[in-house]
Every structure is written in C-alpha cells, then in structure tokens.
Design an enzyme around this catalytic site. Sequence first.
Site, PDB file in Angstrom:
ATOM      1  N   HIS A  38      -9.851  -5.879  -2.793  1.00 43.69           N
ATOM      2  CA  HIS A  38      -8.607  -6.079  -2.307  1.00 43.69           C
ATOM      3  C   HIS A  38      -8.707  -6.294  -0.901  1.00 43.69           C
ATOM      4  O   HIS A  38      -9.789  -5.842  -0.339  1.00 43.69           O
ATOM      5  CB  HIS A  38      -7.802  -4.912  -2.656  1.00 43.69           C
ATOM      6  CG  HIS A  38      -8.243  -3.686  -2.140  1.00 43.69           C
ATOM      7  ND1 HIS A  38      -9.403  -2.770  -3.025  1.00 43.69           N
ATOM      8  CD2 HIS A  38      -7.985  -2.659  -0.985  1.00 43.69           C
ATOM      9  CE1 HIS A  38      -9.700  -1.591  -2.265  1.00 43.69           C
ATOM     10  NE2 HIS A  38      -8.790  -1.644  -1.129  1.00 43.69           N
TER      11      HIS A  38
ATOM     12  N   ASP B 124       0.560  -1.312   0.089  1.00 41.73           N
ATOM     13  CA  ASP B 124       0.118  -0.165  -0.179  1.00 41.73           C
ATOM     14  C   ASP B 124       0.978   1.218  -0.067  1.00 41.73           C
ATOM     15  O   ASP B 124       1.913   1.122   0.673  1.00 41.73           O
ATOM     16  CB  ASP B 124      -0.931  -0.304   1.250  1.00 41.73           C
ATOM     17  CG  ASP B 124      -1.961   0.875   1.162  1.00 41.73           C
ATOM     18  OD1 ASP B 124      -3.263   0.650   1.234  1.00 41.73           O
ATOM     19  OD2 ASP B 124      -1.792   2.252   1.104  1.00 41.73           O
TER      20      ASP B 124
HETATM   21  P1  5GP Z   1      -9.767   1.145   0.256  1.00 42.54           P
HETATM   22  O1  5GP Z   1     -10.429   1.276  -1.020  1.00 42.54           O
HETATM   23  O2  5GP Z   1      -9.707  -0.114   1.019  1.00 42.54           O
HETATM   24  O3  5GP Z   1     -10.678   1.916   1.469  1.00 42.54           O
HETATM   25  O4  5GP Z   1      -8.281   1.776   0.372  1.00 42.54           O
HETATM   26  C1  5GP Z   1      -7.587   1.730  -0.504  1.00 42.54           C
HETATM   27  C2  5GP Z   1      -6.219   1.638  -0.323  1.00 42.54           C
HETATM   28  O5  5GP Z   1      -5.412   1.601  -1.533  1.00 42.54           O
HETATM   29  C3  5GP Z   1      -5.736   2.727   0.454  1.00 42.54           C
HETATM   30  O6  5GP Z   1      -5.115   2.203   1.802  1.00 42.54           O
HETATM   31  C4  5GP Z   1      -4.794   3.436  -0.434  1.00 42.54           C
HETATM   32  O7  5GP Z   1      -3.362   3.764   0.343  1.00 42.54           O
HETATM   33  C5  5GP Z   1      -4.278   2.440  -1.477  1.00 42.54           C
HETATM   34  N1  5GP Z   1      -3.916   3.021  -2.744  1.00 42.54           N
HETATM   35  C6  5GP Z   1      -4.680   3.820  -3.434  1.00 42.54           C
HETATM   36  N2  5GP Z   1      -4.234   4.237  -4.542  1.00 42.54           N
HETATM   37  C7  5GP Z   1      -2.974   3.443  -4.652  1.00 42.54           C
HETATM   38  C8  5GP Z   1      -2.056   3.390  -5.610  1.00 42.54           C
HETATM   39  O8  5GP Z   1      -1.890   4.131  -6.691  1.00 42.54           O
HETATM   40  N3  5GP Z   1      -0.767   2.629  -5.430  1.00 42.54           N
HETATM   41  C9  5GP Z   1      -0.700   1.712  -4.047  1.00 42.54           C
HETATM   42  N4  5GP Z   1       0.028   1.115  -4.039  1.00 42.54           N
HETATM   43  N5  5GP Z   1      -1.885   2.013  -3.071  1.00 42.54           N
HETATM   44  C10 5GP Z   1      -2.728   2.745  -3.400  1.00 42.54           C
END
Ligand code: 5GP
Length: 131
Positions: free
Chosen positions: A93, A29
């Site tokens: 995810h 992340d």
């Molecule tokens: P959720 O959708 O589970 O609420 O959070 C999405 C997660 O994806 C977050 O923890 C955020 O930091 C991560 N994230 C969002 N965009 C990117 C990206 O472009 N690259 C990576 N490696 N992680 C990402």
Amino acid sequence: MPSIFSRIIAGEIPSYKVAEDEHFYAFLDINPMAEGHTLVVPKHEVDYIFDLSDEEYAGLHLFAKRVAAALEKAMPCKRIATAVLGMEVPHAHIHLVPINKEDDMNFRAPKLQLSAERLAQIASAIASKFE
Ligand code: 5GP
C-alpha cells in the site's frame, strides 16, 4: 488467510472508501496522521510492493496519482506526501498524506482522533473530486 486490506476490499470490514477501479482501492487510514491520510492498495494481495509485477506496480502508482489529485482538491495543502512502509499490514500500500510542512508526515507522532462523521465527510469530499 486474507489480509485485513483484502477483507476491506471485499467489504467484510468497513472502510471510508475514496476511490476504486477494477484493480485498485483507496480508503482513509483509520489512524490518520493528517485529515485525508489515504491508503492506496492493489486488489491483488501481495505483501511487498516490489514483488508486484511491473504492470501492477506502475498501475498502482498511476492510480495513486489520480487519488492524490483528488485529495489535493478536497483537502487544500502544500503537497501530498507519499510513503511506503508495510511494517504493519502485509499487503502492499501507498500512504498519501496532505502536508504543509515536513513534520506533518511523522509516523511516530500521535495520530488524529477523528469522529466517524468527520471521516465520512472527508472520504466523500475526496471521492467527489476523483476523476
Ligand atoms: P504500514 O503497514 O504502512 O506500516 O501501516 C499500515 C497502516 O494501515 C497504518 O497507518 C494503520 O493505521 C492502517 N491500518 C491498519 N489497519 C487498518 C484498518 O483496519 N483500516 C484502515 N482504514 N486502516 C488500517
């Protein structure tokens, strides 16, 4: 339009990859809650995790289990916590987060600021333990 995670899987956007097979991809992340905070995603883009087929859902969790084993070896901790939110990125995810206490898994806490070098080191340490 493909999700940001599909673009990562396709290699259009860089990521710190820790594991991959034909159907699943795991990478760090970018805004980690803890060192080793990893996301495990199906290559087949589906927004809501409960819309995955039974086979994909089971496969994702079995793949995440293998990633968690590698993570635990590379980043010693009490346990690997898991969470599924999907409030930000509409591509199913699983979050895997090494924790030593309950507060280590706190989505509202300020995120760690890790250098590119440290992220690369962590990804490579986890990848080396993946079986
Ligand atoms: P959720 O959708 O589970 O609420 O959070 C999405 C997660 O994806 C977050 O923890 C955020 O930091 C991560 N994230 C969002 N965009 C990117 C990206 O472009 N690259 C990576 N490696 N992680 C990402």
